[in-house]
Design a protein around this motif. Structure first.
Motif, PDB file in Angstrom:
ATOM      1  N   ARG A 628       0.857  -1.187   0.000  1.00  0.00           N
ATOM      2  CA  ARG A 628       0.000   0.000   0.000  1.00  0.00           C
ATOM      3  C   ARG A 628       0.892   1.236   0.000  1.00  0.00           C
ATOM      4  O   ARG A 628       1.914   1.276   0.689  1.00  0.00           O
ATOM      5  N   TRP A 629       0.463   2.225  -0.778  1.00  0.00           N
ATOM      6  CA  TRP A 629       1.129   3.522  -0.724  1.00  0.00           C
ATOM      7  C   TRP A 629       0.546   4.327   0.442  1.00  0.00           C
ATOM      8  O   TRP A 629      -0.672   4.404   0.620  1.00  0.00           O
ATOM      9  N   VAL A 630       1.419   4.943   1.256  1.00  0.00           N
ATOM     10  CA  VAL A 630       1.007   5.671   2.461  1.00  0.00           C
ATOM     11  C   VAL A 630       1.510   7.109   2.364  1.00  0.00           C
ATOM     12  O   VAL A 630       2.662   7.332   1.962  1.00  0.00           O
ATOM     13  N   GLN A 631       0.634   8.057   2.717  1.00  0.00           N
ATOM     14  CA  GLN A 631       1.038   9.462   2.868  1.00  0.00           C
ATOM     15  C   GLN A 631       1.186   9.728   4.354  1.00  0.00           C
ATOM     16  O   GLN A 631       0.216   9.693   5.108  1.00  0.00           O
ATOM     17  N   HIS A 632       2.417   9.962   4.805  1.00  0.00           N
ATOM     18  CA  HIS A 632       2.736  10.108   6.224  1.00  0.00           C
ATOM     19  C   HIS A 632       3.019  11.582   6.508  1.00  0.00           C
ATOM     20  O   HIS A 632       3.962  12.155   5.965  1.00  0.00           O
ATOM     21  N   ARG A 633       2.188  12.218   7.362  1.00  0.00           N
ATOM     22  CA  ARG A 633       2.357  13.630   7.716  1.00  0.00           C
ATOM     23  C   ARG A 633       2.498  13.762   9.212  1.00  0.00           C
ATOM     24  O   ARG A 633       1.965  12.945   9.971  1.00  0.00           O
ATOM     25  N   GLY A 634       3.197  14.824   9.652  1.00  0.00           N
ATOM     26  CA  GLY A 634       3.349  15.038  11.085  1.00  0.00           C
ATOM     27  C   GLY A 634       3.997  16.365  11.404  1.00  0.00           C
ATOM     28  O   GLY A 634       4.517  17.062  10.525  1.00  0.00           O
ATOM     29  N   LEU A 635       3.963  16.708  12.709  1.00  0.00           N
ATOM     30  CA  LEU A 635       4.548  17.949  13.194  1.00  0.00           C
ATOM     31  C   LEU A 635       5.163  17.676  14.552  1.00  0.00           C
ATOM     32  O   LEU A 635       4.535  17.068  15.422  1.00  0.00           O
ATOM     33  N   ALA A 636       6.401  18.149  14.751  1.00  0.00           N
ATOM     34  CA  ALA A 636       7.118  17.930  16.002  1.00  0.00           C
ATOM     35  C   ALA A 636       6.825  19.062  16.976  1.00  0.00           C
ATOM     36  O   ALA A 636       6.661  20.219  16.576  1.00  0.00           O
ATOM     37  N   VAL A 637       6.738  18.734  18.280  1.00  0.00           N
ATOM     38  CA  VAL A 637       6.553  19.705  19.355  1.00  0.00           C
ATOM     39  C   VAL A 637       7.862  19.779  20.131  1.00  0.00           C
ATOM     40  O   VAL A 637       8.421  18.749  20.521  1.00  0.00           O
ATOM     41  N   ARG A 638       8.352  21.009  20.358  1.00  0.00           N
ATOM     42  CA  ARG A 638       9.658  21.196  20.965  1.00  0.00           C
ATOM     43  C   ARG A 638       9.518  21.903  22.310  1.00  0.00           C
ATOM     44  O   ARG A 638       8.591  22.684  22.532  1.00  0.00           O
ATOM     45  N   ASP A 639      10.498  21.627  23.216  1.00  0.00           N
ATOM     46  CA  ASP A 639      10.520  22.289  24.506  1.00  0.00           C
ATOM     47  C   ASP A 639      11.244  23.623  24.381  1.00  0.00           C
ATOM     48  O   ASP A 639      11.578  24.064  23.275  1.00  0.00           O
ATOM     49  N   ALA A 640      11.480  24.266  25.538  1.00  0.00           N
ATOM     50  CA  ALA A 640      12.094  25.589  25.522  1.00  0.00           C
ATOM     51  C   ALA A 640      13.494  25.570  24.934  1.00  0.00           C
ATOM     52  O   ALA A 640      13.964  26.578  24.388  1.00  0.00           O
ATOM     53  N   ARG A 641      14.194  24.433  25.008  1.00  0.00           N
ATOM     54  CA  ARG A 641      15.551  24.343  24.459  1.00  0.00           C
ATOM     55  C   ARG A 641      15.564  23.904  23.000  1.00  0.00           C
ATOM     56  O   ARG A 641      16.622  23.733  22.406  1.00  0.00           O
ATOM     57  N   GLY A 642      14.387  23.703  22.429  1.00  0.00           N
ATOM     58  CA  GLY A 642      14.305  23.313  21.034  1.00  0.00           C
ATOM     59  C   GLY A 642      14.369  21.818  20.802  1.00  0.00           C
ATOM     60  O   GLY A 642      14.427  21.384  19.645  1.00  0.00           O
ATOM     61  N   HIS A 643      14.350  21.018  21.876  1.00  0.00           N
ATOM     62  CA  HIS A 643      14.409  19.569  21.719  1.00  0.00           C
ATOM     63  C   HIS A 643      13.011  19.011  21.465  1.00  0.00           C
ATOM     64  O   HIS A 643      12.036  19.414  22.120  1.00  0.00           O
ATOM     65  N   VAL A 644      12.907  18.079  20.568  1.00  0.00           N
ATOM     66  CA  VAL A 644      11.618  17.457  20.254  1.00  0.00           C
ATOM     67  C   VAL A 644      11.290  16.428  21.337  1.00  0.00           C
ATOM     68  O   VAL A 644      12.111  15.559  21.650  1.00  0.00           O
ATOM     69  N   TYR A 645      10.101  16.583  21.929  1.00  0.00           N
ATOM     70  CA  TYR A 645       9.667  15.602  22.924  1.00  0.00           C
ATOM     71  C   TYR A 645       8.376  14.895  22.501  1.00  0.00           C
ATOM     72  O   TYR A 645       7.950  13.938  23.150  1.00  0.00           O
ATOM     73  N   ARG A 646       7.764  15.375  21.419  1.00  0.00           N
ATOM     74  CA  ARG A 646       6.530  14.740  20.973  1.00  0.00           C
ATOM     75  C   ARG A 646       6.338  15.038  19.499  1.00  0.00           C
ATOM     76  O   ARG A 646       6.762  16.091  18.999  1.00  0.00           O
ATOM     77  N   MET A 647       5.699  14.107  18.786  1.00  0.00           N
ATOM     78  CA  MET A 647       5.408  14.312  17.370  1.00  0.00           C
ATOM     79  C   MET A 647       4.113  13.587  17.047  1.00  0.00           C
ATOM     80  O   MET A 647       3.890  12.454  17.522  1.00  0.00           O
ATOM     81  N   ALA A 648       3.249  14.233  16.295  1.00  0.00           N
ATOM     82  CA  ALA A 648       1.949  13.641  15.975  1.00  0.00           C
ATOM     83  C   ALA A 648       1.568  14.037  14.557  1.00  0.00           C
ATOM     84  O   ALA A 648       2.072  15.012  13.988  1.00  0.00           O
ATOM     85  N   GLY A 649       0.634  13.262  14.000  1.00  0.00           N
ATOM     86  CA  GLY A 649       0.177  13.561  12.644  1.00  0.00           C
ATOM     87  C   GLY A 649      -0.837  12.542  12.158  1.00  0.00           C
ATOM     88  O   GLY A 649      -1.553  11.931  12.961  1.00  0.00           O
ATOM     89  N   SER A 650      -0.895  12.355  10.842  1.00  0.00           N
ATOM     90  CA  SER A 650      -1.905  11.484  10.247  1.00  0.00           C
ATOM     91  C   SER A 650      -1.258  10.565   9.213  1.00  0.00           C
ATOM     92  O   SER A 650      -0.174  10.841   8.693  1.00  0.00           O
ATOM     93  N   LEU A 651      -1.979   9.477   8.934  1.00  0.00           N
ATOM     94  CA  LEU A 651      -1.561   8.494   7.937  1.00  0.00           C
ATOM     95  C   LEU A 651      -2.737   8.238   7.006  1.00  0.00           C
ATOM     96  O   LEU A 651      -3.859   8.014   7.480  1.00  0.00           O
ATOM     97  N   GLY A 652      -2.481   8.273   5.709  1.00  0.00           N
ATOM     98  CA  GLY A 652      -3.558   8.018   4.761  1.00  0.00           C
ATOM     99  C   GLY A 652      -3.114   7.056   3.669  1.00  0.00           C
ATOM    100  O   GLY A 652      -1.946   7.028   3.266  1.00  0.00           O
ATOM    101  N   ASP A 653      -4.074   6.274   3.222  1.00  0.00           N
ATOM    102  CA  ASP A 653      -3.819   5.324   2.132  1.00  0.00           C
ATOM    103  C   ASP A 653      -3.971   6.074   0.819  1.00  0.00           C
ATOM    104  O   ASP A 653      -5.062   6.549   0.472  1.00  0.00           O
ATOM    105  N   ILE A 654      -2.854   6.207   0.050  1.00  0.00           N
ATOM    106  CA  ILE A 654      -2.902   6.926  -1.230  1.00  0.00           C
ATOM    107  C   ILE A 654      -2.622   5.974  -2.393  1.00  0.00           C
ATOM    108  O   ILE A 654      -2.155   6.416  -3.462  1.00  0.00           O
ATOM    109  N   THR A 655      -2.904   4.667  -2.165  1.00  0.00           N
ATOM    110  CA  THR A 655      -2.643   3.698  -3.226  1.00  0.00           C
ATOM    111  C   THR A 655      -3.436   4.045  -4.489  1.00  0.00           C
ATOM    112  O   THR A 655      -2.885   4.071  -5.607  1.00  0.00           O
ATOM    113  N   ALA A 656      -4.711   4.329  -4.314  1.00  0.00           N
ATOM    114  CA  ALA A 656      -5.545   4.665  -5.470  1.00  0.00           C
ATOM    115  C   ALA A 656      -5.072   5.951  -6.128  1.00  0.00           C
ATOM    116  O   ALA A 656      -5.069   6.086  -7.350  1.00  0.00           O
TER     117      ALA A 656
END
Length: 912
Positions: A628-656
């Motif tokens: 299956r072809w997948v479209q993977h999107r996301g956005l990282a959340v950073r703390d005060a020092r700029g370090h990523v501590y969390r990342m979330a987003g969506s996944l969609g089937d783009i096979t068609a």
């Protein structure tokens, strides 16, 4: 019957044997000049004298009070005029008169004024009535009563505020006996509740606390600690800390009140002191208190000071030898000395306190004196003997009183400021539900001013459908004492001045002042909160609906724990069970090996902040083993020092979608191949058609010109001309088609040279002039002289003008005009290149703005009606646009139906 008289006779007339005309004249003149009204009635209650002030105070003309007027007629006259506010004034006044009472009477007039009537009777049975205007006195009394009520209410609110304080509060009087304390103070001294009652001395409370072992710092040396505590209490030097046996540390702030009492506030600073104990001593601040001074008392003999008390000496700052024998008036400023002497000369005339500044020499802390200053004092003078030669003067030092009043006013302003600056509305009502106070926030919330709602029922702020219920709450509480809404915060609805209903948060508390019951309601407008809650619910619903409708799965990666969450929708969308991919490594195992490097690189760039969003398309293997072809999107959340501590987003089937994209690429390639084949076909066909057409055109031209002799019959010559024109037209069409094919194939080339536009314009105008003349159209030209030369191919430039002028003539009805303009506007800046502007304007049928793009497409005309009415293949404008762009220019068309068309060409000017 009224007694008739030729004129007014003075009531004081004595028997003729003792009367003095001169004395009567003096007394009459004196009574006429006084501001009080005087009227005299004889023993039969008939008027025998009244001065002008009497009629003026009763708002009557002088002729309305003739001598001999009965007292009852005067009352009837006043009743007819309706001057008095009391509707039973005549009955009450007549009853008082008949009972021969001598007490003064106060009468209220309808115009708001007040009159005081004094009644006296002479030995001869005459009645003397005296009227004086006491409106100012009444207004002052009402103002004083209102001020006292407000002060009582303010004191009650202050007590309520003290009771609700988080700090311990205690107040002692001038004898250091307890006046009041709040619950926090009682809680801080457990076991001493029975002792903490009004009247208990400060020393008793301190000793009881030490004896009970409540004070940790007094255990080792109790008596010295007690003495030091008493000393600090009598002369507070600033905030001090006290450690209690239960581990608490409190910050004590004490201050002396203007009346000699003491006020103390204890703030629990246990937690703060445990963390900052090393800095506690350095942060204490000392406060200096002002000593309170008693009043000045002195005795004057003929205006000179014969005795003055020590308080007076301290206030004035002089020695006794300096003040004894000194005139008190000499201590006043020059502009006040006359007033002081007048008070001392006639003390009975001045019974009130008089504020007078007196010169004093205050001491500094060093014991030295500074220059004289004026101390504000209030003086009261009392005569000690009948002749007034000996007087006692009492002077109150207003310095500290004024400071205390200023402080009181400041506290009142502070309380009013707090009431008017809080964001919540505060409303006070009485037991009848009438509004007594309405703060600024309440005005803002409800739209009423405080003056508009004062004295009005509170149900005006409640929607009509709920007013009865709220009224029943109040009646039920007053009858039974059962609280349903008092002391309980809840949500209600209220009504603004404009009639709009809105949600509020309401808290009601009860306040009892001098037997009165008041209710205070704190109102908070929660419209925005309710709207936010509704918006949040709607947002959550939209979010859930959006997630369900987008057919995408949600993922959330906790970077610190290295755990990843996939929504249950992952199975429906991607065919992957969320339980099988709870770690990032488990998801990576599903990605095709060929796509894994691109995925890692895209993720790395986003985690390092090189890209604002993470987006990557790749293939995975689902639970059934299918790709299956997948479209993977996301956005990282950073703390005060700029370090990523969390990342979330969506996944969609783009096979068609990927399949559709692949199909679209194939279709595009096929369309491009077909277009190239079409172009090649048109080029070949145009070449093949031109050879026979040249023969047809050549032979028909020979026949038409009768080169080999006269053609008979004559109609054959006309047929030959038609064949010639049709051949030429078809050749032009083939040439246009060939040019279009070359442009689309990118094979059109120019042979540019330096060209004078005026020559090109003249040639084009000559070629179309016959056609314009035959169509009855005026052909005009406005060409600016000395235009710069162009860089282009003359044949193509001429073709551009012929196409545009031909179109303008073709679509312009007879009687219209076609204009050719050419000009070169100056450059906006010195370094900016100049531009040659060419415009072709007509007054023809025009077209709609939305039809212009269609007119620029090959083989297109606006509609079938035009195709039938006007000849043409629809290649003129597209070729013109192509030729203009080959010359580096631009073409713009503006047109409107039945208003004509303007074609504007812009060519860059080359610097030669």
């Amino acid at each position: 019957m009224q007694k008739k008289s030729s004129g007014k006779k003075p009531f004081w007339r004595l028997p003729r044997s003792t009367a003095s005309h001169e004395f009567q004249t003096i007394v009459s003149a004196a009574l006429s000049s006084v501001s009080e009204g005087v009227a005299v009635f004889d023993s039969d209650d008939h008027l025998i004298y009244s001065n002008p002030s009497y009629a003026s105070l009763l708002s009557l003309p002088d002729h309305a009070l003739p001598v001999g007027l009965p007292f009852t007629s005067l009352l009837s006259l006043l009743a007819e005029r309706g001057a008095f506010a009391d509707p039973f004034f005549v009955e009450h006044r007549l009853d008082h008169h008949q009972k021969r009472h001598n007490q003064p009477l106060d009468h209220a007039l309808k115009n708001g004024r007040w009159l005081r009537e004094r009644i006296s009777r002479t030995l001869e049975g005459q009645t003397v009535l005296t009227l004086s205007d006491i409106s100012t006195v009444k207004q002052q009394a009402q103002t004083l009563e209102q001020s006292e009520q407000e002060a009582r209410a303010m004191r009650a609110r202050l007590r309520q505020a003290i009771g609700s304080m988080n700090e311990a509060f205690v107040l002692f009087d001038a004898d250091d006996r307890l006046v009041l304390c709040n619950a926090r103070f009682v809680e801080g001294l457990p076991g001493l509740g029975s002792l903490l009652v009004p009247g208990t001395s400060f020393e008793e409370i301190v000793r009881a606390a030490v004896d009970s072992g409540l004070i940790a710092s007094a255990r080792s040396h109790p008596e010295p600690w007690i003495q030091q505590r008493l000393l600090d209490h009598r002369a507070p030097r600033g905030p001090r800390e006290i450690e209690y046996a239960d581990g608490r540390t409190v910050l004590l702030r004490e201050a002396r009140t203007p009346d000699g009492g003491a006020v103390a506030i204890e703030s629990d600073i246990t937690l703060r002191r445990r963390a900052e104990k090393a800095l506690a001593d350095s942060e204490q601040r000392h406060r200096r208190l002002v000593e309170l001074m008693p009043d000045l008392v002195c005795v004057l003999k003929d205006g000179l000071i014969g005795y003055i008390n020590p308080a007076g000496l301290r206030i004035l700052g002089h020695g006794e030898d300096t003040l004894i024998g000194c005139a008190l008036a000499d201590l006043a400023p020059p502009d006040q000395q006359a007033t002081v002497r007048a008070v001392l000369q006639d003390p009975k005339k001045f019974e009130r306190w008089h504020r007078v500044p007196l010169m004093c020499l205050p001491e500094q802390a060093t014991g030295q004196t500074v220059g004289p200053v004026m101390a504000p004092l209030e003086l009261a003078v009392l005569p000690l003997c009948d002749d007034g030669s000996e007087l006692m003067v009492v002077g109150r030092d207003l310095s500290e009183i004024q400071q205390a009043n200023d402080a009181t006013l400041a506290r009142e302003r502070q309380l009013d400021g707090i009431m008017n600056t809080v964001v919540d509305g505060i409303i006070t009502i009485d037991h009848r539900g009438r509004i007594e106070s309405f703060n600024t926030a309440a005005e803002r919330i409800f739209g009423y001013t405080a003056a508009e709602v004062a004295g009005q029922p509170v149900h005006m702020l409640i929607p009509s459908g709920q007013r009865q219920m709220h009224g029943q709450y109040l009646e039920n509480y007053l009858e039974t004492g059962h609280k349903k809404i008092i002391g309980i915060g809840r949500e209600e609805v209220a009504q603004r001045k404009d009639g709009t209903v809105f949600p509020i948060e309401l808290a009601v508390s009860e306040l009892r002042i001098g037997g009165r019951i008041l209710f205070t309601g704190v109102v908070r407008d929660i419209t925005e909160r309710k709207e936010a809650e509704a918006a949040l619910r709607a947002s959550e619903e939209r979010h859930q609906l959006a997630i369900s409708g987008t057919n995408e799965a949600i993922w959330d990666w906790d970077v610190r724990s290295d755990c990843v969450y996939f929504s249950p929708h992952t199975w429906d969308v991607l065919g992957v069970h969320p339980q099988t991919v709870q770690k990032p490594s488990q998801w990576l195992a599903l990605i095709c090996r060929e796509d894994l490097p691109a995925f890692r690189e895209a993720l790395r760039r986003h985690l390092k902040g090189l890209t604002p969003f993470f987006s990557c398309s790749y293939r995975i293997t689902d639970a059934d083993g299918a790709l299956r072809w997948v479209q993977h999107r996301g956005l990282a959340v950073r703390d005060a020092r700029g370090h990523v501590y969390r990342m979330a987003g969506s996944l969609g089937d783009i096979t068609a979608r990927r399949k559709a994209e692949d199909d679209l690429i194939v279709a595009k390639e096929q369309a491009e191949w077909a277009n190239r084949a079409k172009t090649e076909f048109l080029a070949n066909m145009s070449h093949e058609l031109r050879t026979p057409l040249n023969a047809i055109i050549g032979f028909s031209e020979v026949i038409y010109s009768e080169l080999f002799g006269v053609v008979t019959p004559p109609s054959y010559k006309e047929y030959a001309y038609n064949i010639l024109e049709s051949g030429r037209h078809l050749l032009d069409v083939i040439n246009d088609i060939l040019d279009v094919s070359r442009v689309e194939a990118g094979e059109m080339t120019l042979h540019p040279e330096r060209v004078a536009f005026a020559d090109i314009a003249d040639s084009a105008l000559r070629l179309v002039s016959v056609r314009a003349s035959d169509a009855g159209i005026q052909l005009r030209s406005t060409i600016e002289p000395n235009l710069p030369d162009m860089w282009g191919e003359p044949r193509r430039l001429k073709q551009i003008l012929i196409n545009l002028l031909g179109n303008a003539i073709k679509f312009t009805p007879a009687g219209g005009a076609v204009t050719l303009k050419a000009f070169c506007p100056p450059a906006a800046e010195a370094e900016q290149a100049r531009t040659l502007i060419i415009e072709v304007q007509d007054t023809g049928i025009g077209m709609r703005a939305e039809d212009i793009p269609r007119a620029l497409m090959p083989f297109q005309q606006i509609d079938s009606r035009l195709a039938r009415r006007y000849e043409g293949t629809g290649l003129g404008l597209p070729l013109t646009v192509a030729f203009v762009r080959l010359h580096g220019g631009d073409l713009q068309i503006t047109s409107a139906l039945e208003q004509g068309t303007t074609v504007r060409l812009s060519f860059p000017v080359r610097v030669w």
